[in-house]
Design an enzyme around this catalytic site. Structure first.
Site, mmCIF file in Angstrom:
data_model
loop_
_atom_site.group_PDB
_atom_site.id
_atom_site.type_symbol
_atom_site.label_atom_id
_atom_site.label_comp_id
_atom_site.label_asym_id
_atom_site.label_seq_id
_atom_site.Cartn_x
_atom_site.Cartn_y
_atom_site.Cartn_z
ATOM 1 N N PHE A 25 43.637 30.423 41.198
ATOM 2 C CA PHE A 25 42.584 30.453 42.217
ATOM 3 C C PHE A 25 41.818 31.783 42.078
ATOM 4 O O PHE A 25 42.433 32.842 41.922
ATOM 5 C CB PHE A 25 43.225 30.374 43.609
ATOM 6 C CG PHE A 25 42.371 29.735 44.661
ATOM 7 C CD1 PHE A 25 42.640 28.455 45.123
ATOM 8 C CD2 PHE A 25 41.289 30.426 45.207
ATOM 9 C CE1 PHE A 25 41.851 27.873 46.109
ATOM 10 C CE2 PHE A 25 40.503 29.853 46.184
ATOM 11 C CZ PHE A 25 40.771 28.570 46.640
ATOM 12 N N PHE A 60 49.696 31.319 47.287
ATOM 13 C CA PHE A 60 50.799 30.746 48.069
ATOM 14 C C PHE A 60 51.995 30.392 47.182
ATOM 15 O O PHE A 60 53.137 30.415 47.633
ATOM 16 C CB PHE A 60 50.291 29.490 48.802
ATOM 17 C CG PHE A 60 51.200 29.007 49.888
ATOM 18 C CD1 PHE A 60 51.314 29.703 51.088
ATOM 19 C CD2 PHE A 60 51.943 27.838 49.727
ATOM 20 C CE1 PHE A 60 52.156 29.249 52.094
ATOM 21 C CE2 PHE A 60 52.782 27.382 50.717
ATOM 22 C CZ PHE A 60 52.890 28.088 51.914
ATOM 23 N N ALA A 83 44.273 36.773 44.101
ATOM 24 C CA ALA A 83 43.150 37.249 44.922
ATOM 25 C C ALA A 83 42.878 36.226 46.016
ATOM 26 O O ALA A 83 42.566 35.074 45.716
ATOM 27 C CB ALA A 83 41.905 37.438 44.061
ATOM 28 N N ILE A 85 40.470 35.458 49.153
ATOM 29 C CA ILE A 85 39.180 35.894 49.708
ATOM 30 C C ILE A 85 38.906 35.089 50.975
ATOM 31 O O ILE A 85 39.015 33.853 50.972
ATOM 32 C CB ILE A 85 38.050 35.718 48.668
ATOM 33 C CG1 ILE A 85 38.379 36.552 47.415
ATOM 34 C CG2 ILE A 85 36.697 36.152 49.261
ATOM 35 C CD1 ILE A 85 37.457 36.338 46.231
ATOM 36 N N THR A 89 37.702 29.690 57.782
ATOM 37 C CA THR A 89 38.803 29.239 58.651
ATOM 38 C C THR A 89 39.960 30.252 58.578
ATOM 39 O O THR A 89 39.945 31.157 57.742
ATOM 40 C CB THR A 89 39.328 27.872 58.159
ATOM 41 O OG1 THR A 89 40.012 28.090 56.905
ATOM 42 C CG2 THR A 89 38.198 26.868 57.961
ATOM 43 N N HIS A 91 42.706 29.955 57.248
ATOM 44 C CA HIS A 91 43.529 29.698 56.054
ATOM 45 C C HIS A 91 43.933 31.006 55.346
ATOM 46 O O HIS A 91 45.090 31.191 54.950
ATOM 47 C CB HIS A 91 42.718 28.811 55.094
ATOM 48 C CG HIS A 91 43.480 28.312 53.917
ATOM 49 N ND1 HIS A 91 44.457 27.351 54.012
ATOM 50 C CD2 HIS A 91 43.409 28.624 52.601
ATOM 51 C CE1 HIS A 91 44.949 27.101 52.804
ATOM 52 N NE2 HIS A 91 44.333 27.869 51.938
ATOM 53 N N ARG A 130 37.680 45.794 43.322
ATOM 54 C CA ARG A 130 39.099 46.113 43.075
ATOM 55 C C ARG A 130 39.645 45.490 41.798
ATOM 56 O O ARG A 130 40.835 45.584 41.513
ATOM 57 C CB ARG A 130 39.930 45.642 44.287
ATOM 58 C CG ARG A 130 39.684 46.529 45.485
ATOM 59 C CD ARG A 130 40.015 45.894 46.815
ATOM 60 N NE ARG A 130 39.727 46.846 47.898
ATOM 61 C CZ ARG A 130 38.503 47.139 48.341
ATOM 62 N NH1 ARG A 130 37.439 46.543 47.824
ATOM 63 N NH2 ARG A 130 38.333 48.034 49.305
HETATM 64 N N1 INI Z 1 44.691 30.804 46.978
HETATM 65 C C1 INI Z 1 44.336 31.989 46.441
HETATM 66 O O1 INI Z 1 45.031 32.493 45.540
HETATM 67 N N2 INI Z 1 43.223 32.626 46.875
HETATM 68 C C2 INI Z 1 42.432 32.123 47.858
HETATM 69 O O2 INI Z 1 41.403 32.757 48.211
HETATM 70 C C3 INI Z 1 42.786 30.879 48.435
HETATM 71 N N3 INI Z 1 41.965 30.297 49.489
HETATM 72 O O3 INI Z 1 41.040 30.956 49.953
HETATM 73 O O4 INI Z 1 42.188 29.202 49.881
HETATM 74 C C4 INI Z 1 43.949 30.224 47.960
HETATM 75 N N4 INI Z 1 44.331 29.043 48.474
HETATM 76 C C5 INI Z 1 45.232 28.171 47.773
HETATM 77 C C6 INI Z 1 46.690 28.414 48.114
HETATM 78 O O5 INI Z 1 47.145 29.651 47.569
HETATM 79 C C7 INI Z 1 47.576 27.293 47.542
HETATM 80 O O6 INI Z 1 47.485 27.284 46.135
HETATM 81 C C8 INI Z 1 47.178 25.900 48.056
HETATM 82 O O7 INI Z 1 47.154 25.891 49.460
HETATM 83 C C9 INI Z 1 48.181 24.830 47.563
HETATM 84 O O8 INI Z 1 49.511 25.116 47.985
#
Ligand code: INI
Length: 156
Positions: A25, A60, A83, A85, A89, A91, A130
């Site tokens: 991501f 995550f 990263a 960002i 929401t 989230h 960064r």
């Molecule tokens: N994961 C990231 O690494 N960066 C983000 O900015 C991000 N946003 O913004 O949603 C993000 N979401 C995905 C999350 O880490 C999981 O991979 C996903 O929810 C599936 O489990």
């Protein structure tokens, strides 16, 4: 300070095995962190062939994969790079909090030096700053912290 026994970590990566776990991501940012970390470790003596790069979907997923690597005990240090960002929401808050808590927990549970290279930014501009521009490269800083910590742990 001459009378105080001081333990500090040599920034010497010769002979080490390191795992880098990097989120896909926001990969345009995360790839810069990976490049910075690899460059730092190589410049401190790490053989490129001793680096294992594991890609995960997002921040995550970093703790789960770092946990598996730490439990496997095949690596001297682990580097978690990602990263997050902020969006529209809440989230962002959940992902940052769980990823960070999970990574800290793994370090303590397994006694493994784990470099925390997770950017948690309000804007893309902050992330770019960064990831190798005006505010340095947090991948480099996380690699340096991991190296210093694992060298300290060796002496305790
Ligand atoms: N994961 C990231 O690494 N960066 C983000 O900015 C991000 N946003 O913004 O949603 C993000 N979401 C995905 C999350 O880490 C999981 O991979 C996903 O929810 C599936 O489990």
């Amino acid at each position: 300070m001459n009378d105080i026994t001081t333990i500090s970590g040599r920034l010497d990566a010769v002979g080490l095995k390191v795992a880098i776990v990097a989120a896909r991501f926001n990969d345009f940012i995360v790839n810069r962190l990976v490049d910075g970390a690899v460059d730092y470790l190589e410049r401190h003596g790490l053989d490129r062939a001793s680096i294992t790069l594991v890609r995960v979907p997002g921040a995550f997923e970093l703790p789960l994969v770092c946990q598996k690597l730490a439990a496997g005990k095949k690596h001297d240090g682990i580097l978690a790079l990602g990263a997050v960002i902020r969006g529209a929401t809440p989230h962002f808050d959940y992902v940052c909090a769980e990823a960070t808590k999970g990574l800290a927990h793994i370090m303590l549970e397994h006694g493994t030096a784990l470099g925390y290279g997770l950017l948690t930014c309000d804007t893309i501009e902050q992330a770019i700053e960064r990831a190798g521009s005006k505010a340095g490269n947090k991948g480099v800083e996380a690699a340096a912290a991991m190296l210093e910590t694992l060298r300290v742990l060796e002496q305790l």
